[in-house]
Design a protein around this motif. Structure first.
Motif, mmCIF file in Angstrom:
data_model
loop_
_atom_site.group_PDB
_atom_site.id
_atom_site.type_symbol
_atom_site.label_atom_id
_atom_site.label_comp_id
_atom_site.label_asym_id
_atom_site.label_seq_id
_atom_site.Cartn_x
_atom_site.Cartn_y
_atom_site.Cartn_z
ATOM 1 N N THR A 1 0.794 -1.229 0.000
ATOM 2 C CA THR A 1 0.000 0.000 0.000
ATOM 3 C C THR A 1 0.825 1.277 0.000
ATOM 4 N N ASN A 2 2.134 1.162 0.239
ATOM 5 C CA ASN A 2 2.983 2.344 0.379
ATOM 6 C C ASN A 2 2.525 3.227 1.535
ATOM 7 N N ARG A 3 2.001 2.592 2.576
ATOM 8 C CA ARG A 3 1.546 3.290 3.779
ATOM 9 C C ARG A 3 2.113 2.583 5.010
ATOM 10 N N GLU A 4 2.362 3.358 6.047
ATOM 11 C CA GLU A 4 2.832 2.799 7.317
ATOM 12 C C GLU A 4 1.637 2.586 8.242
ATOM 13 N N TYR A 5 1.618 1.450 8.939
ATOM 14 C CA TYR A 5 0.542 1.147 9.884
ATOM 15 C C TYR A 5 1.164 0.763 11.219
ATOM 16 N N SER A 6 0.630 1.375 12.285
ATOM 17 C CA SER A 6 1.119 1.033 13.620
ATOM 18 C C SER A 6 0.418 -0.197 14.163
ATOM 19 N N SER A 7 -0.855 -0.365 13.817
ATOM 20 C CA SER A 7 -1.606 -1.534 14.278
ATOM 21 C C SER A 7 -2.853 -1.680 13.403
ATOM 22 N N ILE A 8 -3.382 -2.890 13.369
ATOM 23 C CA ILE A 8 -4.576 -3.167 12.587
ATOM 24 C C ILE A 8 -5.586 -3.914 13.447
ATOM 25 N N GLU A 9 -6.833 -3.867 13.012
ATOM 26 C CA GLU A 9 -7.890 -4.535 13.764
ATOM 27 C C GLU A 9 -7.778 -6.056 13.606
ATOM 28 N N GLY A 10 -8.120 -6.770 14.688
ATOM 29 C CA GLY A 10 -8.062 -8.230 14.675
ATOM 30 C C GLY A 10 -9.425 -8.848 14.418
ATOM 31 N N ILE A 11 -9.411 -10.140 14.118
ATOM 32 C CA ILE A 11 -10.636 -10.849 13.773
ATOM 33 C C ILE A 11 -11.227 -11.500 15.014
ATOM 34 N N HIS B 1 -13.251 -14.202 17.306
ATOM 35 C CA HIS B 1 -13.380 -15.664 17.288
ATOM 36 C C HIS B 1 -14.803 -16.089 16.973
ATOM 37 N N SER B 2 -15.719 -15.125 16.960
ATOM 38 C CA SER B 2 -17.104 -15.447 16.631
ATOM 39 C C SER B 2 -17.357 -15.524 15.127
ATOM 40 N N LEU B 3 -16.311 -15.301 14.323
ATOM 41 C CA LEU B 3 -16.467 -15.433 12.875
ATOM 42 C C LEU B 3 -17.004 -16.827 12.546
ATOM 43 N N PRO B 4 -18.123 -16.907 11.829
ATOM 44 C CA PRO B 4 -18.680 -18.231 11.516
ATOM 45 C C PRO B 4 -17.712 -19.055 10.669
ATOM 46 N N VAL B 5 -17.511 -20.282 11.076
ATOM 47 C CA VAL B 5 -16.674 -21.215 10.322
ATOM 48 C C VAL B 5 -17.612 -22.291 9.780
ATOM 49 N N VAL B 6 -18.052 -22.082 8.546
ATOM 50 C CA VAL B 6 -19.082 -22.942 7.966
ATOM 51 C C VAL B 6 -18.630 -23.422 6.593
ATOM 52 N N VAL B 7 -19.259 -24.478 6.131
ATOM 53 C CA VAL B 7 -18.925 -25.041 4.826
ATOM 54 C C VAL B 7 -19.383 -24.084 3.731
ATOM 55 N N PRO B 8 -18.789 -24.150 2.547
ATOM 56 C CA PRO B 8 -19.178 -23.244 1.457
ATOM 57 C C PRO B 8 -20.598 -23.515 0.984
ATOM 58 N N THR B 9 -21.225 -22.492 0.451
ATOM 59 C CA THR B 9 -22.586 -22.603 -0.077
ATOM 60 C C THR B 9 -22.574 -22.286 -1.571
ATOM 61 N N PRO B 10 -23.017 -23.229 -2.420
ATOM 62 C CA PRO B 10 -23.459 -24.593 -2.068
ATOM 63 C C PRO B 10 -22.260 -25.479 -1.776
ATOM 64 N N ASN B 11 -22.491 -26.484 -0.958
ATOM 65 C CA ASN B 11 -21.408 -27.404 -0.601
ATOM 66 C C ASN B 11 -21.362 -28.546 -1.608
ATOM 67 N N ALA C 1 -17.717 -7.978 4.124
ATOM 68 C CA ALA C 1 -18.368 -8.966 4.988
ATOM 69 C C ALA C 1 -17.427 -9.411 6.105
ATOM 70 N N LEU C 2 -16.145 -9.573 5.798
ATOM 71 C CA LEU C 2 -15.182 -9.960 6.829
ATOM 72 C C LEU C 2 -14.980 -8.841 7.843
ATOM 73 N N SER C 3 -15.049 -7.596 7.374
ATOM 74 C CA SER C 3 -14.779 -6.463 8.267
ATOM 75 C C SER C 3 -15.803 -6.369 9.391
ATOM 76 N N ARG C 4 -16.972 -6.980 9.215
ATOM 77 C CA ARG C 4 -17.975 -6.945 10.288
ATOM 78 C C ARG C 4 -17.522 -7.748 11.506
ATOM 79 N N TYR C 5 -16.558 -8.625 11.315
ATOM 80 C CA TYR C 5 -16.065 -9.441 12.424
ATOM 81 C C TYR C 5 -14.704 -8.973 12.918
ATOM 82 N N LEU C 6 -14.312 -7.763 12.536
ATOM 83 C CA LEU C 6 -13.077 -7.201 13.046
ATOM 84 C C LEU C 6 -13.320 -6.529 14.393
ATOM 85 N N LYS C 7 -12.333 -6.585 15.237
ATOM 86 C CA LYS C 7 -12.432 -6.038 16.582
ATOM 87 C C LYS C 7 -11.495 -4.848 16.702
ATOM 88 N N ALA C 8 -12.076 -3.659 16.941
ATOM 89 C CA ALA C 8 -11.272 -2.439 16.963
ATOM 90 C C ALA C 8 -10.271 -2.435 18.117
#
Length: 488
Positions: free
Chosen positions: A221-231, A233-243, A450-457
């Motif tokens: 990104t050509n940008r410096e970051y001091s820290s980033i948001e983490g994911i 553990h409540s992120l759903p771990v489910v099989v792909p749709t359709p499976n 969609a993934l960003s909804r499970y990030l923790k500030a």
């Protein structure tokens, strides 16, 4: 009272050490953490590979107007000035003739089959270029996720290494205490010291991995970051749709961007072959020419007989006609170009088939990988619980003399190995899902959203690298095992 060493205690000790290093009062607020979408936007704005791909696309799409120009009117204008000096046999007899001429020519192709097929080939090349640029945009989405979650993976592994180092340090302190009061020999101290030194070395390596991961973000990104948001553990771990692997394969064959681009490459090669074959055909052009100049430049006399100029006269001349050109022999050039185009067409068809097979393989493998990841995450969670219970039981056995220090150290290593495996399986699941969508041609920025909804500030790797319920689950399992042994 027997001491019970648990992962929860190790985590608490590690995080306690971290927070103790912060000012107790008047502390400056922590810098805001960057989220996944912000990193992706920075990548879109600053990624050099994407900018290069865009420039390549914009350059390649120009083949269409260039090819179309061969079917449109061509207008040329020009002029000339000349002086001719002629010396005669008579003494001192010299003639000077000055000529002036301006002219304009309009040419309109009437029948140019080769240029028509060249235009059709150019249109397919332009479509191919657009799809390849879209594929690069998709790869940037995946690359952003891989780099972002690579940082989180490295941070979680560092947190596990810190907790492991703290646990081995406490084990070393306990071994020293037991040796001082005569409850153990020097071997226990040496074994504990070796385990602690190894854990410390692992923590140093893990710290470098975090720095390397952040540097990868800078490169992206050509940008410096001091820290980033983490994911979370409540992120759903489910099989792909359709499976259903076949459904994903069918979608991939129809929508994979790279495969679609290869279809246009084949179409372009077919049109190029037609263009080369058309080199054997005649061409017809309509030509209009206007000339104005002295009759010397045009080569006319007053009588209209060429070669007998009269000086100082201006002449206007307009001609309209149709030009027919029939190619007869060009040294074998056209035939060679046709043979070359046949081979280029065969090459593009084989490359498309290779791409299709790769897409089918990737779709099946990645569908299988996501399903495996789902089961692996569950198994890794249970492995942490089981290894934590095993460590606690081993520690109790060591306290009462039924287990030795080597057993305790091995149990600790297995526990933290299970922790790292669990975290790695989480991130593998996330990235394999995105790779499956990329193969299917459906990956978009909405997937990152969609993934960003499970990030923790307020994500703190030292506290959040494990689900909060694992410690309680381990205690329940330990109690259950104790009751089972008592009943036996």
């Amino acid at each position: 009272m027997l001491r019970r060493l648990s992962l929860a205690v190790a985590v608490a000790a590690t995080t306690g050490f971290v927070w103790a290093a912060q000012p107790a009062s008047n502390a400056a607020p922590l810098p805001s953490k960057t989220d996944l979408i912000s990193v992706y936007k920075d990548a879109v704005d600053n990624n050099a590979d994407l900018a290069a791909a865009q420039a390549d696309y914009l350059a390649r799409k120009e083949v269409v107007p260039q090819a179309r120009s061969g079917l449109l009117p061509q207008i040329n204008a020009g002029g000339s000035l000349g002086n001719t000096r002629t010396s005669l046999d008579e003494p001192d007899a010299t003639l000077n003739r000055n000529s002036e001429l301006v002219q304009a020519t309009l040419s309109q192709p009437l029948f140019r089959a080769d240029r028509w097929f060249q235009l059709k080939a150019a249109e397919n090349i332009s479509e191919q270029a657009q799809l390849e640029f879209s594929a690069t945009q998709q790869r940037l989405i995946l690359q952003t996720a891989e780099t972002y979650f690579g940082v989180l993976r490295a941070e979680d592994n560092l947190a596990a290494s810190k907790a492991e180092e703290a646990a081995f340090k406490r084990q070393l302190d306990q071994a020293n205490e037991r040796f001082d009061v005569g409850l153990s020999d020097k071997t226990d101290v040496l074994e504990s010291q070796a385990g602690y030194d190894t854990a410390r070395a692992n923590r140093i390596v893990a710290e470098q991995a975090v720095e390397d991961a952040f540097q990868a973000l800078v490169t992206l990104t050509n940008r410096e970051y001091s820290s980033i948001e983490g994911i979370l553990h409540s992120l759903p771990v489910v099989v792909p749709t359709p499976n259903d692997a076949k459904a994903w394969v069918d979608t991939s064959v129809q929508q994979n961007i790279a495969l679609q681009a290869s279809n246009y490459a084949v179409n372009a090669a077919e049109e190029t072959l037609r263009q080369r074959k058309a080199g054997h055909l005649p061409t017809v052009d309509a030509v209009v020419q206007y000339q104005k100049g002295d009759n010397d430049a045009l080569g006319f006399t007053n009588s209209g007989i060429p070669g007998q100029p009269t000086y100082g006269k201006w002449v206007d001349q307009t001609s309209i006609g149709v030009q027919l050109n029939v190619p007869i022999y060009s040294g074998g050039l056209t035939s060679s170009q046709v043979r070359e185009s046949y081979q280029r067409l065969s090459q593009s068809e084989q490359l498309r088939e290779s791409q299709r097979r790769q897409v089918v393989q990737d779709a099946r493998n990645q569908h299988r990988a996501v399903n495996t990841d789902v089961e692996t995450v569950k198994a890794r969670r249970q492995a942490i619980i089981s290894n934590q219970s095993s460590l606690e039981a081993t520690e109790i056995g060591y306290q009462v003399g039924t287990r030795n220090i080597v057993d305790v150290l091995d149990a600790q290593r297995q526990l933290y190995s299970a922790v790292r495996d669990y975290n790695n399986s989480r991130y593998d699941y996330i990235l394999d899902n995105l790779r499956l969508k990329q193969t299917a041609g459906t990956l978009s920025p909405a997937d990152l959203q969609a993934l960003s909804r499970y990030l923790k500030a307020d994500y703190n790797p030292d506290k959040d690298f494990l689900p909060p319920d694992l410690a309680k689950a381990a205690e329940k399992q330990l109690e259950s095992n104790s009751k089972t042994r008592t009943q036996q």
